[in-house]
Design a protein around this motif. Structure first.
Motif, PDB file in Angstrom:
ATOM      1  N   ALA A 129      13.029  -1.416  -2.997  1.00  0.00           N
ATOM      2  CA  ALA A 129      13.247  -2.925  -2.472  1.00  0.00           C
ATOM      3  C   ALA A 129      12.330  -2.973  -1.136  1.00  0.00           C
ATOM      4  O   ALA A 129      12.167  -4.222  -0.703  1.00  0.00           O
ATOM      5  CB  ALA A 129      14.588  -3.020  -2.191  1.00  0.00           C
ATOM      6  N   VAL A 130      12.012  -2.146  -0.513  1.00  0.00           N
ATOM      7  CA  VAL A 130      11.188  -2.059   0.742  1.00  0.00           C
ATOM      8  C   VAL A 130       9.759  -2.592   0.372  1.00  0.00           C
ATOM      9  O   VAL A 130       9.287  -3.355   0.822  1.00  0.00           O
ATOM     10  CB  VAL A 130      11.351  -1.181   1.727  1.00  0.00           C
ATOM     11  CG1 VAL A 130      10.299  -1.221   2.788  1.00  0.00           C
ATOM     12  CG2 VAL A 130      12.568  -0.806   2.187  1.00  0.00           C
ATOM     13  N   ILE A 131       9.301  -1.784  -0.800  1.00  0.00           N
ATOM     14  CA  ILE A 131       7.825  -1.955  -1.273  1.00  0.00           C
ATOM     15  C   ILE A 131       7.669  -3.303  -1.932  1.00  0.00           C
ATOM     16  O   ILE A 131       6.697  -3.848  -1.894  1.00  0.00           O
ATOM     17  CB  ILE A 131       7.407  -0.594  -1.834  1.00  0.00           C
ATOM     18  CG1 ILE A 131       7.766   0.621  -1.143  1.00  0.00           C
ATOM     19  CG2 ILE A 131       6.251  -0.805  -2.480  1.00  0.00           C
ATOM     20  CD1 ILE A 131       7.412   1.804  -2.040  1.00  0.00           C
ATOM     21  N   LEU A 132       8.843  -3.649  -2.728  1.00  0.00           N
ATOM     22  CA  LEU A 132       8.533  -4.745  -3.806  1.00  0.00           C
ATOM     23  C   LEU A 132       7.827  -6.008  -3.087  1.00  0.00           C
ATOM     24  O   LEU A 132       7.022  -6.412  -3.648  1.00  0.00           O
ATOM     25  CB  LEU A 132       9.930  -5.120  -4.348  1.00  0.00           C
ATOM     26  CG  LEU A 132       9.969  -6.031  -5.630  1.00  0.00           C
ATOM     27  CD1 LEU A 132       9.188  -5.342  -6.679  1.00  0.00           C
ATOM     28  CD2 LEU A 132      11.350  -6.361  -5.895  1.00  0.00           C
ATOM     29  N   LEU A 187       6.653  -5.402   8.255  1.00  0.00           N
ATOM     30  CA  LEU A 187       7.757  -4.666   8.380  1.00  0.00           C
ATOM     31  C   LEU A 187       7.883  -3.497   7.247  1.00  0.00           C
ATOM     32  O   LEU A 187       8.322  -2.147   7.785  1.00  0.00           O
ATOM     33  CB  LEU A 187       9.316  -5.262   7.944  1.00  0.00           C
ATOM     34  CG  LEU A 187      10.391  -4.507   8.358  1.00  0.00           C
ATOM     35  CD1 LEU A 187      10.558  -4.070   9.764  1.00  0.00           C
ATOM     36  CD2 LEU A 187      11.697  -5.555   8.160  1.00  0.00           C
ATOM     37  N   PRO A 188       7.470  -3.546   6.009  1.00  0.00           N
ATOM     38  CA  PRO A 188       7.509  -2.536   5.343  1.00  0.00           C
ATOM     39  C   PRO A 188       6.446  -1.394   5.534  1.00  0.00           C
ATOM     40  O   PRO A 188       6.636  -0.173   5.521  1.00  0.00           O
ATOM     41  CB  PRO A 188       6.918  -2.990   3.849  1.00  0.00           C
ATOM     42  CG  PRO A 188       7.265  -4.140   3.840  1.00  0.00           C
ATOM     43  CD  PRO A 188       7.171  -4.965   5.267  1.00  0.00           C
ATOM     44  N   PHE A 189       5.346  -1.723   6.401  1.00  0.00           N
ATOM     45  CA  PHE A 189       4.168  -0.681   6.790  1.00  0.00           C
ATOM     46  C   PHE A 189       5.084  -0.091   7.951  1.00  0.00           C
ATOM     47  O   PHE A 189       4.508   1.181   8.418  1.00  0.00           O
ATOM     48  CB  PHE A 189       3.017  -1.414   7.312  1.00  0.00           C
ATOM     49  CG  PHE A 189       2.469  -2.088   6.147  1.00  0.00           C
ATOM     50  CD1 PHE A 189       1.114  -1.547   5.477  1.00  0.00           C
ATOM     51  CD2 PHE A 189       2.696  -3.372   5.854  1.00  0.00           C
ATOM     52  CE1 PHE A 189       0.643  -1.773   4.652  1.00  0.00           C
ATOM     53  CE2 PHE A 189       1.713  -3.962   4.992  1.00  0.00           C
ATOM     54  CZ  PHE A 189       0.962  -3.384   4.056  1.00  0.00           C
ATOM     55  N   MET A 190       5.949  -0.512   8.557  1.00  0.00           N
ATOM     56  CA  MET A 190       6.601   0.202   9.677  1.00  0.00           C
ATOM     57  C   MET A 190       7.489   1.231   8.960  1.00  0.00           C
ATOM     58  O   MET A 190       7.689   2.468   9.325  1.00  0.00           O
ATOM     59  CB  MET A 190       7.515  -0.526  10.551  1.00  0.00           C
ATOM     60  CG  MET A 190       8.156  -0.013  11.739  1.00  0.00           C
ATOM     61  SD  MET A 190       7.167   0.923  12.741  1.00  0.00           S
ATOM     62  CE  MET A 190       6.672  -0.215  13.749  1.00  0.00           C
ATOM     63  N   ILE A 191       8.474   0.729   7.905  1.00  0.00           N
ATOM     64  CA  ILE A 191       9.289   1.548   7.379  1.00  0.00           C
ATOM     65  C   ILE A 191       8.998   2.734   6.539  1.00  0.00           C
ATOM     66  O   ILE A 191       9.463   3.641   7.031  1.00  0.00           O
ATOM     67  CB  ILE A 191      10.358   0.520   6.528  1.00  0.00           C
ATOM     68  CG1 ILE A 191      11.108  -0.653   7.478  1.00  0.00           C
ATOM     69  CG2 ILE A 191      11.295   1.382   5.626  1.00  0.00           C
ATOM     70  CD1 ILE A 191      11.999  -1.458   6.354  1.00  0.00           C
ATOM     71  N   LEU A 192       7.785   2.550   5.817  1.00  0.00           N
ATOM     72  CA  LEU A 192       7.284   3.493   5.114  1.00  0.00           C
ATOM     73  C   LEU A 192       7.111   4.772   5.793  1.00  0.00           C
ATOM     74  O   LEU A 192       7.577   5.972   5.263  1.00  0.00           O
ATOM     75  CB  LEU A 192       6.370   3.092   4.161  1.00  0.00           C
ATOM     76  CG  LEU A 192       6.514   2.086   2.970  1.00  0.00           C
ATOM     77  CD1 LEU A 192       5.600   1.625   2.227  1.00  0.00           C
ATOM     78  CD2 LEU A 192       7.807   2.531   2.237  1.00  0.00           C
TER      79      LEU A 192
END
Lengths: 307, 268
Positions: A129-132, A187-192
């Motif tokens: 769901a983060v990457i989608l 944000l996804p680039f921070m979370i991964l």
């Protein structure tokens, strides 16, 4: 080995080309021609003079049949230096990128931590769901925020119908909207990278800290945070660096005064058709970018060593 | 950390933040009203308008063509880069290749776009090629920045695979080319697929670089969307977004289902 093959191989060998060298040469030449040389061309054109022609700049080297004259023109850099617009745009871009990366870290860290500690089927689901959103068009997601933030947009309509406010809050075309847009996009680039780091975190260390009487807050600051430093730095870099040169977000969400450096370069090129100044902006931008990239690289190397 | 409410709360809010704009985009694509944010009843008229718009259809076709061609070439070049960096040990231009293969990942798009355009203009002056700009120059630009992403994906797969299989083949007398095509390639194939999809998405999504290096007549889909959005509200863009999101969700869903099945098969 067939005869023909041996003949070609020895011929290539005489030229100093083995199969191995050929495999290296193909991508190397491609990147030299289409990645490295273009920067030399930019550097060259940043030193030439603008003119009304096609292409709109004067040649650096002139040949009148007898001798060559080299016209190096540093005016473009002097112009960048003297007009406060450019300096301000650089500083503003760095500030926006820094604040956005910090906000993304504050939101992204708890999310990454929660995902990394989740039991298995849920973990993969949350991570997907983060990457989608990343796979859907970035442009359309920024456009979606326009609909959210405008004066008759979703947020204002909701607040008004709930009776919380009676006049719409101006959010679109402000710096606030730019921060939202950048945090949202990156944000996804921070979370991964944070997730990749936190998922390896050894539970026994946290338990040891708790057994020794460390309160959760102390455990977080003395165990979790230092151990996740490489992930934090990687995530910060992945948000901070591209955000500096961002064009689409300030253009669609910011106001006319939200002058980030990527937008300045775009306008110099497309609106003013001043290719030499646009090139000088690009070169200056590279110089500005090298400093934080180097700093973050060395910080990461140090953090990796400490582990 | 304490089993508190804090972590799940932030996570839920974070996902609301990530998904609310996308959901509103989808909801309002079925809106009868021209206003994108005021509900005027259910309708599919914007979808109809979308499929009758030759400008959008043409741009979508160009974008797809560019994305397929550049993703395919980027996979070949990116795999070469990854393979050379992971398996060739030390060689003279190693540092240069490493630098050039990673720099595009952090390079601002405006700089990549401007530098490639200036290169194409200079090449045209000196060599007469490329004559003018358009699809070809966009493809070259997209290959260049996508191959860096492919190289990252393939490198991590090469690092994770068991190298002793390659060594065994080598010991049995297979030539390096044979080892690559018979052993390495099948093992890293999933990474090639992932790299291709990533490159395809990046190419399909790119506005900035394509705007710099394009020429008359070659407007990609992001360029058309951008000019529409810049002029103001356009509900047909919502319809387009919904279609794209639907395709992506379907693709990711299938990929996840396949992965689950593969994992279950492994367990049995």
């Amino acid at each position: 080995m067939t005869g023909a093959r041996r003949v070609t191989e020895s011929a290539l060998g005489r030229l100093g080309l083995s199969g191995r060298a050929l495999v290296v040469a193909v991508p190397l030449v491609w990147l030299l021609v289409f990645f490295l040389i273009p920067f030399l061309v930019v550097a060259k054109i940043s030193l030439s003079e603008v003119t009304i022609a096609r292409p709109p700049y004067l040649p650096l080297l002139e040949w009148d049949g007898l001798r060559a004259t080299l016209n190096l023109n540093f005016e473009n850099y002097a112009y960048l230096w003297n007009d406060p617009l450019y300096g301000n745009a650089y500083l503003f871009s760095v500030r926006v990128a820094f604040v956005s990366a910090t906000l993304a870290l504050l939101i992204g860290f708890p999310m990454a931590y929660y995902i990394a500690r989740s039991p298995e089927p849920r973990r993969t689901l949350l991570l997907t769901a983060v990457i989608l959103p990343f796979w859907t068009s970035f442009l359309l997601r920024v456009y979606a925020w326009q609909g959210f933030l405008r004066s008759n947009g979703v947020i204002n309509n909701t607040l008004i119908s709930l009776g919380i406010i009676d006049t719409p809050i101006v959010m679109l075309q402000t710096d606030f909207a730019v921060y939202i847009g950048i945090v949202y996009t990156y944000l996804p680039f921070m979370i991964l990278p944070l997730y990749a780091n936190l998922v390896k975190l050894d539970d026994s260390l946290l338990e040891a800290s708790a057994d020794l009487g460390g309160r959760p807050v102390a455990t977080f600051f003395y165990v979790t945070l230092p151990l996740s430093m490489p992930g934090i730095i990687a995530g910060f870099m992945l948000v901070f660096v591209p955000a500096i040169g961002e064009f689409v977000i300030p253009e669609l969400l910011g106001g006319p005064n939200t002058l980030m450096i990527g937008r300045v370069l775009w306008n110099e090129f497309f609106a003013n058709r001043d290719w030499p100044v646009a090139s000088a902006v690009a070169i200056a931008m590279l110089v500005v970018l090298v400093v934080p990239i180097m700093a973050l690289r060395s910080a990461q190397a140090r953090a990796e060593e400490k582990r | 950390m304490k089993r508190g409410i804090f972590l799940p709360l932030v996570t839920v809010l974070g996902f609301v933040f990530l998904y609310a704009p996308i959901l509103s985009l989808i909801v309002f694509s079925f809106n009868e009203s021209r206003l994108v944010t005021v509900w005027g009843g259910f309708s599919t008229r914007w979808y109809g308008q979308l499929f009758r718009d030759p400008q959008i259809l043409n741009a979508a076709w160009i974008s797809l063509r560019v994305a397929v061609v550049s993703a395919s070439i980027a996979v070949v070049l990116g795999t070469l880069v990854a393979f050379v960096l992971m398996r060739f040990g030390r060689f003279r231009s190693r540092a240069l290749l490493t630098g050039m293969a990673t720099a595009p990942l952090v390079m601002p798009e405006v700089i990549t776009g401007l530098s490639l355009l200036l290169l194409f203009v200079s090449m045209e002056q000196l060599l007469g090629w490329p004559a003018g700009r358009g699809e070809t120059t966009i493809i070259i630009a997209h290959i260049t920045f996508c191959l860096a992403y492919v190289a990252v994906v393939v490198q991590s797969r090469l690092a994770g695979m068991d190298q002793s299989v390659e060594e065994a083949a080598m010991d049995l007398g297979a030539r390096p080319v044979r080892v690559f095509f018979d052993i390495t390639l099948p093992i890293i194939a999933p990474a090639l697929v992932a790299g291709w999809l990533l490159a395809f998405t990046l190419s399909l999504d790119d506005l900035v670089i394509a705007s710099f290096v394009t020429g008359p007549g070659a407007s990609t889909l992001p360029m058309v969307i951008f000019s529409k959005v810049r002029l103001g509200v356009s509900p047909d863009v919502n319809a387009l977004a919904t279609i794209i999101i639907g395709i992506v969700a379907l693709g990711v869903g299938i990929a996840m289902w396949q992965m689950r099945r593969a994992i279950r098969r492994d367990r049995e």
